[in-house]
Design an enzyme around this catalytic site. Structure first.
Site, PDB file in Angstrom:
ATOM      1  N   GLU A  68       0.813  -1.218   0.000  1.00 57.51           N
ATOM      2  CA  GLU A  68       0.000   0.000   0.000  1.00 57.51           C
ATOM      3  C   GLU A  68       0.850   1.273   0.000  1.00 57.51           C
ATOM      4  O   GLU A  68       0.393   2.338   0.422  1.00 57.51           O
ATOM      5  CB  GLU A  68      -0.932   0.018   1.216  1.00 57.51           C
ATOM      6  CG  GLU A  68      -1.854  -1.179   1.325  1.00 57.51           C
ATOM      7  CD  GLU A  68      -2.947  -1.212   0.262  1.00 57.51           C
ATOM      8  OE1 GLU A  68      -2.874  -0.425  -0.708  1.00 57.51           O
ATOM      9  OE2 GLU A  68      -3.867  -2.023   0.411  1.00 57.51           O
ATOM     10  N   TYR A 114     -15.390  15.316  18.972  1.00 57.24           N
ATOM     11  CA  TYR A 114     -14.060  14.712  18.901  1.00 57.24           C
ATOM     12  C   TYR A 114     -13.711  14.298  17.476  1.00 57.24           C
ATOM     13  O   TYR A 114     -12.553  14.393  17.060  1.00 57.24           O
ATOM     14  CB  TYR A 114     -13.987  13.523  19.863  1.00 57.24           C
ATOM     15  CG  TYR A 114     -14.450  13.921  21.230  1.00 57.24           C
ATOM     16  CD1 TYR A 114     -13.650  14.723  22.043  1.00 57.24           C
ATOM     17  CD2 TYR A 114     -15.723  13.576  21.692  1.00 57.24           C
ATOM     18  CE1 TYR A 114     -14.096  15.146  23.283  1.00 57.24           C
ATOM     19  CE2 TYR A 114     -16.173  14.004  22.921  1.00 57.24           C
ATOM     20  CZ  TYR A 114     -15.362  14.792  23.720  1.00 57.24           C
ATOM     21  OH  TYR A 114     -15.811  15.218  24.933  1.00 57.24           O
TER      22      TYR A 114
END
Length: 210
Positions: A68, A114
């Site tokens: 990746e 958050y």
């Protein structure tokens, strides 16, 4: 830097968001990128688990790097002041990545402060097979800012100013995806535009979603 990667991998494994040998980590160190090797278990990293790449992604040392690499390079190119990338197949993020996105610019809605403070908008990137270099091009393409994304039917990726920052974003994105699934089908109350603007301005995150 290798010690930091080892500690980060252990933290992700202990949190249950890096199952088996899935996922990969990287940090930029001067003119080089250190990235976990292909098939590495993030909970059991050591010096022999970390590959060294040049700034363009060419392999210059250590084991064979994660397949990746294109994902990591794309996130560094997108966020040039960031020095770390986390890619994991955390279960709740994978589940949400199998669903239609909330909007074009964020697969995940503004459910919690958050999420907005630590992640910001996180688009759904179209599916490519794991390791397909085209996934990097898809991450580079959107014309809006983001430091996290869901990869369709695959997982999540985050970048950060440092490894701790990227890890915090990855953990928060997984938690927000868990909340998305808990509230699915209910009509959850979202944060309003004023709260979104305040949180993103104060924390340097992006939000263009409507």
């Amino acid at each position: 830097m290798i010690d930091a990667l080892v500690a980060a991998g252990r933290r992700l494994a202990d949190a249950g968001i890096s199952p088996g040998s899935s996922g990969n980590l990287s940090v930029r160190d001067g003119e080089h990128i250190l990235v976990t090797g292909t098939g590495a278990d993030l909970g059991r990293l050591g010096e022999d688990s970390v590959a060294v790449l040049d700034a363009e992604g060419a392999h210059v040392g250590g084991p064979r790097p994660s397949k990746e690499v294109a994902v990591h390079l794309a996130m560094y190119a997108r966020n040039r002041d960031h020095t770390a990338v986390v890619h994991v197949h955390s279960p709740h993020a994978v589940a949400v990545a199998c669903l239609p996105p909330w909007s074009e610019t964020s697969a995940v809605p503004p459910l919690t402060p958050y999420f907005l403070m630590r992640v910001g908008q996180a688009p759904l990137i179209a599916y490519r097979a794991p390791g397909d270099p085209g996934l990097g091009a898809l991450l580079a393409a959107p014309p809006f800012s983001f430091r996290a994304a869901l990869l369709a039917n695959h997982g999540q990726v985050t970048s950060g100013a440092d490894l701790g920052d990227a890890l915090t974003a990855a953990v928060e994105l997984e938690e927000t995806c868990r909340i998305v699934l808990l509230t699915d089908g209910r009509r959850p109350r979202l944060l309003d535009a004023g709260a979104i603007g305040d949180l993103t301005r104060r924390n340097g995150t992006a939000w263009d979603a409507r």
